[in-house]
Enzyme design. Sequence first.
Site, PDB file in Angstrom:
ATOM      1  CB  SER A 104     -62.699  33.549  42.755  1.00 17.81           C
ATOM      2  OG  SER A 104     -63.024  32.579  41.791  1.00 17.81           O
ATOM      3  CG  HIS A 141     -58.183  31.824  40.151  1.00 16.24           C
ATOM      4  ND1 HIS A 141     -58.859  32.930  39.670  1.00 16.24           N
ATOM      5  CD2 HIS A 141     -59.048  31.192  41.004  1.00 16.24           C
ATOM      6  CE1 HIS A 141     -60.079  32.959  40.181  1.00 16.24           C
ATOM      7  NE2 HIS A 141     -60.204  31.928  41.000  1.00 16.24           N
TER       8      HIS A 141
END
Length: 259
Positions: free
Chosen positions: A90, A240
């Site tokens: 990320s 994610h």
Amino acid sequence: MSDPVSLYYRELGDRSKPTLCLLHGLFGSSSNWMGITKLLQEEYHIIVPDLRNHGRSEHRSEMDYAVMTEDVLALIGRLDLQNVYLLGHSMGGKVAMRAALIQPEWIGKLVVADIAPVTYAERFALIFQGLSSLSLNQLKNREQAYQHLAKSVREPSVRDYLLQNLVKQRSGWGWRFNLPVLQHAMPSLAAFPDAQQRSYPGDVLFLHGERSDYITDAAQPVIQALFPHHRRRVLNGTGHWLYAEQPHLFAQAVRYFLK
């Protein structure tokens, strides 16, 4: 630009083996990677820093990809590391990508976990709302904080992730991350710096979660331009936070790519 932050970091494994540096995401810290390091430390010399304004690293008012990249490159230089394998998730993935573009000769291979070098729409407004509205000076225990965050953050796993940063100190409860600076920096952190016609010549693996929308086909032209020798792999059954949801599968994919 101010001087780089001397990042707090954990070091594991044997220095005679290839170095793998792991970079965490927004609201994270080096502790997020401990499950992965257990799976990889027999094969790699592992460096896991806390990025600025996170974990045990210094808090500064400056917060963008330029200064975070300089922090990481300064750490690699200070430790005299060569041909580093860089892995970022990320926000940490964006730092890793920029480091590879700025200093390609230092980076042996690059793994980017569930992020692309593009600008994202604001995704964290409710999280910031929940964190900012928590009265730390009136907080009695961690469970009270958990229940408060439930009003803004639906997913229990995300609440658990955030509350890893809540610490009890002599003066009361506090956050390890620099909440006001992170909130102010979000427009910059949601974007990706202009690469100024740079590209990274090494091998790159983009790993993304099957249930995540962070890497889409729309990002492919940008990925191809900046990282022409890349491949993409989807991790089944993950979103994610793919390294936490499927750690063995994640470590296996990283190991296979780096060997």
